[in-house]
Design a protein around this motif. Structure first.
Motif, PDB file in Angstrom:
ATOM      1  N   VAL A  74       0.813  -1.215   0.000  1.00  0.00           N
ATOM      2  CA  VAL A  74       0.000   0.000   0.000  1.00  0.00           C
ATOM      3  C   VAL A  74       0.846   1.264   0.000  1.00  0.00           C
ATOM      4  N   THR A  75       2.143   1.151  -0.095  1.00  0.00           N
ATOM      5  CA  THR A  75       2.997   2.331  -0.122  1.00  0.00           C
ATOM      6  C   THR A  75       2.811   3.077  -1.442  1.00  0.00           C
ATOM      7  N   ASP A  76       3.322   4.294  -1.493  1.00  0.00           N
ATOM      8  CA  ASP A  76       3.245   5.064  -2.740  1.00  0.00           C
ATOM      9  C   ASP A  76       4.593   5.136  -3.448  1.00  0.00           C
ATOM     10  N   HIS A  77       5.438   4.127  -3.203  1.00  0.00           N
ATOM     11  CA  HIS A  77       6.669   4.008  -3.979  1.00  0.00           C
ATOM     12  C   HIS A  77       6.930   2.526  -4.243  1.00  0.00           C
ATOM     13  N   GLY A  78       7.732   2.263  -5.258  1.00  0.00           N
ATOM     14  CA  GLY A  78       8.042   0.890  -5.612  1.00  0.00           C
ATOM     15  C   GLY A  78       7.927   0.673  -7.107  1.00  0.00           C
ATOM     16  N   SER A  79       8.511  -0.409  -7.568  1.00  0.00           N
ATOM     17  CA  SER A  79       8.503  -0.721  -8.997  1.00  0.00           C
ATOM     18  C   SER A  79       7.203  -1.431  -9.377  1.00  0.00           C
ATOM     19  N   ARG A  80       6.940  -1.465 -10.665  1.00  0.00           N
ATOM     20  CA  ARG A  80       5.778  -2.209 -11.152  1.00  0.00           C
ATOM     21  C   ARG A  80       5.877  -3.679 -10.750  1.00  0.00           C
ATOM     22  N   ALA A  81       7.071  -4.242 -10.819  1.00  0.00           N
ATOM     23  CA  ALA A  81       7.243  -5.648 -10.466  1.00  0.00           C
ATOM     24  C   ALA A  81       6.922  -5.889  -8.992  1.00  0.00           C
ATOM     25  N   GLN A  82       7.318  -4.967  -8.104  1.00  0.00           N
ATOM     26  CA  GLN A  82       7.032  -5.128  -6.680  1.00  0.00           C
ATOM     27  C   GLN A  82       5.527  -5.086  -6.409  1.00  0.00           C
ATOM     28  N   PHE A  83       4.846  -4.123  -6.997  1.00  0.00           N
ATOM     29  CA  PHE A  83       3.402  -4.034  -6.798  1.00  0.00           C
ATOM     30  C   PHE A  83       2.692  -5.256  -7.374  1.00  0.00           C
ATOM     31  N   HIS A  84       3.115  -5.675  -8.565  1.00  0.00           N
ATOM     32  CA  HIS A  84       2.452  -6.812  -9.203  1.00  0.00           C
ATOM     33  C   HIS A  84       2.675  -8.090  -8.402  1.00  0.00           C
ATOM     34  N   ASP A  85       3.887  -8.309  -7.936  1.00  0.00           N
ATOM     35  CA  ASP A  85       4.169  -9.566  -7.255  1.00  0.00           C
ATOM     36  C   ASP A  85       3.380  -9.694  -5.962  1.00  0.00           C
ATOM     37  N   THR A  86       3.229  -8.579  -5.216  1.00  0.00           N
ATOM     38  CA  THR A  86       2.482  -8.651  -3.961  1.00  0.00           C
ATOM     39  C   THR A  86       0.974  -8.622  -4.201  1.00  0.00           C
ATOM     40  N   ASN A  87       0.506  -7.616  -4.930  1.00  0.00           N
ATOM     41  CA  ASN A  87      -0.934  -7.379  -5.004  1.00  0.00           C
ATOM     42  C   ASN A  87      -1.654  -8.281  -5.993  1.00  0.00           C
ATOM     43  N   VAL A  88      -0.998  -8.637  -7.087  1.00  0.00           N
ATOM     44  CA  VAL A  88      -1.662  -9.446  -8.113  1.00  0.00           C
ATOM     45  C   VAL A  88      -1.225 -10.907  -8.012  1.00  0.00           C
ATOM     46  N   ALA A  89       0.067 -11.165  -8.227  1.00  0.00           N
ATOM     47  CA  ALA A  89       0.541 -12.551  -8.175  1.00  0.00           C
ATOM     48  C   ALA A  89       0.354 -13.143  -6.778  1.00  0.00           C
ATOM     49  N   GLY A  90       0.547 -12.329  -5.737  1.00  0.00           N
ATOM     50  CA  GLY A  90       0.348 -12.818  -4.378  1.00  0.00           C
ATOM     51  C   GLY A  90      -1.092 -13.232  -4.128  1.00  0.00           C
ATOM     52  N   THR A  91      -2.022 -12.432  -4.629  1.00  0.00           N
ATOM     53  CA  THR A  91      -3.438 -12.789  -4.487  1.00  0.00           C
ATOM     54  C   THR A  91      -3.759 -14.054  -5.273  1.00  0.00           C
ATOM     55  N   GLU A  92      -3.181 -14.178  -6.453  1.00  0.00           N
ATOM     56  CA  GLU A  92      -3.412 -15.373  -7.267  1.00  0.00           C
ATOM     57  C   GLU A  92      -2.883 -16.623  -6.559  1.00  0.00           C
ATOM     58  N   ARG A  93      -1.717 -16.523  -5.943  1.00  0.00           N
ATOM     59  CA  ARG A  93      -1.164 -17.666  -5.205  1.00  0.00           C
ATOM     60  C   ARG A  93      -2.057 -18.025  -4.013  1.00  0.00           C
ATOM     61  N   LEU A  94      -2.551 -17.010  -3.328  1.00  0.00           N
ATOM     62  CA  LEU A  94      -3.394 -17.263  -2.167  1.00  0.00           C
ATOM     63  C   LEU A  94      -4.720 -17.890  -2.570  1.00  0.00           C
ATOM     64  N   LEU A  95      -5.296 -17.424  -3.672  1.00  0.00           N
ATOM     65  CA  LEU A  95      -6.533 -18.038  -4.176  1.00  0.00           C
ATOM     66  C   LEU A  95      -6.318 -19.524  -4.461  1.00  0.00           C
ATOM     67  N   ALA A  96      -5.222 -19.840  -5.123  1.00  0.00           N
ATOM     68  CA  ALA A  96      -4.941 -21.242  -5.460  1.00  0.00           C
ATOM     69  C   ALA A  96      -4.764 -22.074  -4.193  1.00  0.00           C
ATOM     70  N   ALA A  97      -4.044 -21.527  -3.217  1.00  0.00           N
ATOM     71  CA  ALA A  97      -3.830 -22.268  -1.974  1.00  0.00           C
ATOM     72  C   ALA A  97      -5.137 -22.446  -1.213  1.00  0.00           C
ATOM     73  N   ALA A  98      -5.969 -21.408  -1.200  1.00  0.00           N
ATOM     74  CA  ALA A  98      -7.240 -21.493  -0.479  1.00  0.00           C
ATOM     75  C   ALA A  98      -8.149 -22.557  -1.073  1.00  0.00           C
ATOM     76  N   ARG A  99      -8.233 -22.591  -2.409  1.00  0.00           N
ATOM     77  CA  ARG A  99      -9.054 -23.625  -3.072  1.00  0.00           C
ATOM     78  C   ARG A  99      -8.526 -25.018  -2.753  1.00  0.00           C
ATOM     79  N   ALA A 100      -7.207 -25.169  -2.873  1.00  0.00           N
ATOM     80  CA  ALA A 100      -6.608 -26.485  -2.637  1.00  0.00           C
ATOM     81  C   ALA A 100      -6.748 -26.912  -1.187  1.00  0.00           C
ATOM     82  N   GLY A 101      -6.750 -25.939  -0.281  1.00  0.00           N
ATOM     83  CA  GLY A 101      -6.826 -26.254   1.140  1.00  0.00           C
ATOM     84  C   GLY A 101      -8.230 -26.498   1.645  1.00  0.00           C
TER      85      GLY A 101
END
Length: 341
Positions: A74-101
């Protein structure tokens, strides 16, 4: 129920942990190594890991029925890769884990920033489309994550997204309100309104956490996003003046003409294209931060009331008194703003 809260060491995550535990749920909190939670630690199972580690997410989600996903960059600095990995890819990983779990519910803490277009948005509802362009990487990646969550809704796996705006309340050490108070006390916040009356919806942390629990228990939320907010519509600059007086500061009096304000924003954003600055330091001004103070943003929460019975339980004046009392209890205003200076 057995539930998992991500972002449990953060502001809203801490309130979610407390609310779920108070409701009688068995709470598991996902914490990065070294992180702690501010409330309810004696009633919470701790799971160590983060959104970049699928193995830790698999362990954290195993056996839970509901996932409350409040972790984000939620910071207002950082690279596109940092934001994508946490907010998008991180959510995608969590969704997959939640379904599997075996999780049955996934409540995503999104943001009205996902549909913020930089103009006034008055009494908007969930029919408001995603904008063609975003003001910053936070807004862009929260919108992308929200779409992933809503698209993942399926029989046996109900997903929804809540959009609380301007979350505030006790135990906030890094959010917009302690930063605002720090700037007011230092005399570093001029009146940027340009003489306009600016209206905004905010959301007390207690109200936001309650909305999450209500949504998790509803059968009507699948694949939907919802605005949630306090009952009051705030006059932003009048509220800033009230907050200044509440925390022993002087309300802004120095006015910056809109043309100069916008020129300064353009200059700062041009300089902040330099990767070293963009990736490591918060800009003193940005289109996004200025829009929050100069453009009206109010939300129609009737869908949340209709589909899961959302009604705010903390009003603004009570919340402000409680916030000042909490700040006094931790050592006063200096301690409240220590991490936001």
């Amino acid at each position: 129920m057995r539930v998992l809260v991500t972002g449990a060491s953060g502001f809203l995550g801490g309130h979610l942990v407390e609310a779920a535990a108070a409701a009688g749920d068995q709470v598991r909190a996902l914490l990065r190594p070294g992180a702690t939670i501010s409330a309810g630690a004696d009633r919470v199972e701790l799971a160590r890991g983060d959104l970049s580690d699928p193995a830790s997410l698999a362990a954290a989600t195993r056996g839970v029925e509901v996932v409350y996903h409040s972790a984000a960059r939620v910071t207002d600095h950082g690279s596109r890769a940092q934001f994508h990995d946490t907010n998008v890819a991180g959510t995608e990983r969590l969704l997959a884990a939640a379904r599997a779990g075996g999780a049955r519910r996934f409540v995503f803490v999104s943001s009205p920033s996902a549909v913020m277009d930089g103009g006034d948005q008055l009494a908007v509802d969930e029919s408001t489309p995603y904008p063609d362009r975003y003001l910053n990487l936070y807004s862009e990646t929260k919108a992308a994550a929200e779409r992933l969550v809503l698209a993942a809704n399926a029989p046996g796996f109900t997903t929804c997204a809540l959009r609380p705006r301007g979350i505030w309340g006790p135990r906030d050490r890094h959010g917009f309100l302690p930063r605002l108070v720090a700037k007011l006390r230092a005399g570093r916040l001029p009146d940027l309104s340009g003489g306009r009356t600016v209206h905004a919806s905010l959301c007390h942390a207690t109200n936001a956490a309650r909305a999450c629990l209500l949504a998790a228990a509803s059968e009507r939320v699948g694949g939907r996003a919802y605005f949630v907010a306090d009952s009051e519509i705030s006059d932003v600059w009048a509220l800033i003046a009230q907050v200044a007086r509440l925390f022993d500061a002087t309300p802004p009096t120095r006015r910056v003409p809109p043309a100069l304000r916008d020129a300064l924003v353009g200059a700062v954003e041009a300089v902040w294209r330099i990767p070293y600055l963009r990736n490591r330091h918060s800009p003193p001004l940005s289109r996004y931060s200025v829009a929050l103070l100069t453009r009206s943003s109010t939300y129609d929460t009737s869908a949340a009331t209709r589909d899961f019975g959302y009604v705010p339980v903390i009003d603004q004046q009570t919340g402000l008194r409680q916030l000042r009392a909490w700040a006094d209890g931790i050592g006063g205003v200096d301690e409240f703003t220590r991490y936001a200076r």
